[in-house]
Design a protein around this motif. Sequence first.
Motif, PDB file in Angstrom:
ATOM      1  N   TRP A  60     -11.998  -5.597   0.858  1.00 50.29           N
ATOM      2  CA  TRP A  60     -12.981  -4.563   1.173  1.00 50.29           C
ATOM      3  C   TRP A  60     -12.423  -3.523   2.138  1.00 50.29           C
ATOM      4  O   TRP A  60     -12.942  -2.409   2.233  1.00 50.29           O
ATOM      5  N   LEU A  61     -11.364  -3.844   2.850  1.00 47.49           N
ATOM      6  CA  LEU A  61     -10.734  -2.875   3.749  1.00 47.49           C
ATOM      7  C   LEU A  61     -10.173  -1.696   2.963  1.00 47.49           C
ATOM      8  O   LEU A  61     -10.102  -0.572   3.471  1.00 47.49           O
ATOM      9  N   PHE A  62      -9.741  -1.961   1.738  1.00 48.00           N
ATOM     10  CA  PHE A  62      -9.279  -0.884   0.872  1.00 48.00           C
ATOM     11  C   PHE A  62     -10.426  -0.255   0.091  1.00 48.00           C
ATOM     12  O   PHE A  62     -10.519   0.967  -0.016  1.00 48.00           O
ATOM     13  N   THR A  63     -11.297  -1.086  -0.471  1.00 52.47           N
ATOM     14  CA  THR A  63     -12.340  -0.560  -1.355  1.00 52.47           C
ATOM     15  C   THR A  63     -13.319   0.338  -0.606  1.00 52.47           C
ATOM     16  O   THR A  63     -13.711   1.394  -1.118  1.00 52.47           O
ATOM     17  N   SER A  64     -13.745  -0.045   0.593  1.00 48.52           N
ATOM     18  CA  SER A  64     -14.673   0.808   1.345  1.00 48.52           C
ATOM     19  C   SER A  64     -14.024   2.153   1.661  1.00 48.52           C
ATOM     20  O   SER A  64     -14.659   3.209   1.569  1.00 48.52           O
ATOM     21  N   VAL A  68     -15.462   5.658  -0.466  1.00 48.78           N
ATOM     22  CA  VAL A  68     -15.993   6.812   0.270  1.00 48.78           C
ATOM     23  C   VAL A  68     -15.138   8.045   0.002  1.00 48.78           C
ATOM     24  O   VAL A  68     -15.654   9.165  -0.133  1.00 48.78           O
ATOM     25  N   MET A  69     -13.821   7.861  -0.098  1.00 50.53           N
ATOM     26  CA  MET A  69     -12.948   8.979  -0.447  1.00 50.53           C
ATOM     27  C   MET A  69     -13.364   9.597  -1.775  1.00 50.53           C
ATOM     28  O   MET A  69     -13.443  10.822  -1.924  1.00 50.53           O
ATOM     29  N   ALA A 237      -2.633  -2.656  -2.759  1.00 49.64           N
ATOM     30  CA  ALA A 237      -3.661  -3.334  -1.967  1.00 49.64           C
ATOM     31  C   ALA A 237      -3.724  -4.837  -2.201  1.00 49.64           C
ATOM     32  O   ALA A 237      -4.099  -5.583  -1.293  1.00 49.64           O
ATOM     33  N   TYR A 238      -3.389  -5.287  -3.418  1.00 43.56           N
ATOM     34  CA  TYR A 238      -3.553  -6.710  -3.719  1.00 43.56           C
ATOM     35  C   TYR A 238      -2.254  -7.504  -3.602  1.00 43.56           C
ATOM     36  O   TYR A 238      -2.251  -8.637  -3.093  1.00 43.56           O
ATOM     37  N   ALA A 353     -10.220  -1.338  -7.866  1.00 47.17           N
ATOM     38  CA  ALA A 353      -9.058  -2.225  -7.992  1.00 47.17           C
ATOM     39  C   ALA A 353      -8.967  -3.308  -6.913  1.00 47.17           C
ATOM     40  O   ALA A 353      -8.792  -4.492  -7.244  1.00 47.17           O
ATOM     41  N   PRO A 354      -9.048  -2.985  -5.616  1.00 51.44           N
ATOM     42  CA  PRO A 354      -8.825  -4.025  -4.613  1.00 51.44           C
ATOM     43  C   PRO A 354      -9.802  -5.192  -4.693  1.00 51.44           C
ATOM     44  O   PRO A 354      -9.377  -6.355  -4.710  1.00 51.44           O
ATOM     45  N   ILE A 355     -11.127  -4.901  -4.726  1.00 57.64           N
ATOM     46  CA  ILE A 355     -12.079  -6.022  -4.720  1.00 57.64           C
ATOM     47  C   ILE A 355     -12.065  -6.781  -6.044  1.00 57.64           C
ATOM     48  O   ILE A 355     -12.224  -8.003  -6.062  1.00 57.64           O
ATOM     49  N   LEU A 356     -11.863  -6.075  -7.159  1.00 54.70           N
ATOM     50  CA  LEU A 356     -11.790  -6.766  -8.439  1.00 54.70           C
ATOM     51  C   LEU A 356     -10.555  -7.649  -8.498  1.00 54.70           C
ATOM     52  O   LEU A 356     -10.630  -8.808  -8.946  1.00 54.70           O
ATOM     53  N   ALA A 357      -9.428  -7.123  -8.030  1.00 51.76           N
ATOM     54  CA  ALA A 357      -8.206  -7.921  -8.003  1.00 51.76           C
ATOM     55  C   ALA A 357      -8.368  -9.123  -7.072  1.00 51.76           C
ATOM     56  O   ALA A 357      -7.933 -10.239  -7.390  1.00 51.76           O
TER      57      ALA A 357
END
Length: 416
Positions: A60-64, A68-69, A237-238, A353-357
């Motif tokens: 979530w550090l990447f996805t959030s 927002v971007m 990210a993953y 991608a990050p949270i799904l991975a």
Amino acid sequence: MRIILDAEEWGRMRLREMFPPAVWATAFAALIAFMGIGLVDPLLPLIAREMGANKFEVEWLFTSYIAVMALAMLLSGVLSVRFGSRRVMLLGLCLVVVFATLSGFAPNIPFLAAVRAGWGLGNAFFTSTALSIIVGSSLAGMSAAITLYEAALGLGIASGPLLGGFLGSIKWRYPFFGTGLLMFIALVFTFLLVQEPKQKEPPRGTRDLFRAMRHPAVLTNSLIGLVYSFCFFTILAYSPLTLRGLDSIRLGYTYFAWGVLVGISSVFVVNWLRPLLGPVRLLQANLLCLVAVFVAAAWVHGRGLLWVIIVSGFFCGIANAMFTTLAMEVSPFSRSISSGAYNFVRWTGAAVAPILAGWLGDTYGAQVPFWVAAALLALGLLGLVWFGPVLEQGLAENAPQEGHGHAPRAHKPARV
């Protein structure tokens, strides 16, 4: 428009004449901004261990940040046209300074994910206007300006993990404080040196963004860019969570090597290959190689996976440069609208991608996200082959006329 640099033109003009101080200040700020994207890479295992988080939670550090971007891209391009690129860029830099510093004080994952979202908002305001400032202020033409931007991107992505690994080996909070300080320095340089480009774009509304996204060539490039961005952030990210046994410093060196290849291929290799293959064919060949890379990442383990991840940087750099260039070259819209439409669509793929991975890795096994990325990228490649003529048509329709140089295009009606 050609991304390849004209050697005679470079010879006649000095760097100082081609790129005024405003361009260098913006490029430096862009370098620091892109450092922030990869900064977290070597810290992910450490943060997960310190805060007792699993792969899904830490991603979530990447996805959030990226989500927002993506949403902010809907507004940033329009705001930069209405209020000026310089003001929007300064606002973005201020937000990054504040939220990067707050990240260093995070007591838990939810708080850190929230302030990373604020960081993403600032980065959206900055990155959506940085390319426009560099292109608008440069005297060397769009080709050289995009090359400088890609060089800043490559160096930033390469140095971010290195800074994160080095400072993170002392304490995981220090890289966030370091980024906040560097971004503050970039803010000062930008405030002192950057002026609004002389060639201003006409005011546009949010409807122009959606109109741009309906343009066949813009939509084609953006959707394939979405698929690629999903795969790019599967690596960025993953993959650090799959390299077991590496401390933050060695992870930093790994992604530094990856980022160096991103920079080299995006700046030098693209300039060599594009005139030989053409933009669409080059992108097709590159995506085919990336499919093979992700299949290899799904098969190998340990040190072999480490080398596959590093090698992927070479092909990621080519893809980064080509998608960015096509976003400008196939679009009949202004720079800000073209950039905003493309970035909104592609960052949407990056956000998922990050949270799904992370979820796939926790649920089905560490290698499964690489298989998913390979399959999606194969679909993107098929789409590129099928709709390649649409991109070729967009390139032909928006090519600069003889003697008109690389002046910014005004908006003209798109055939949908």
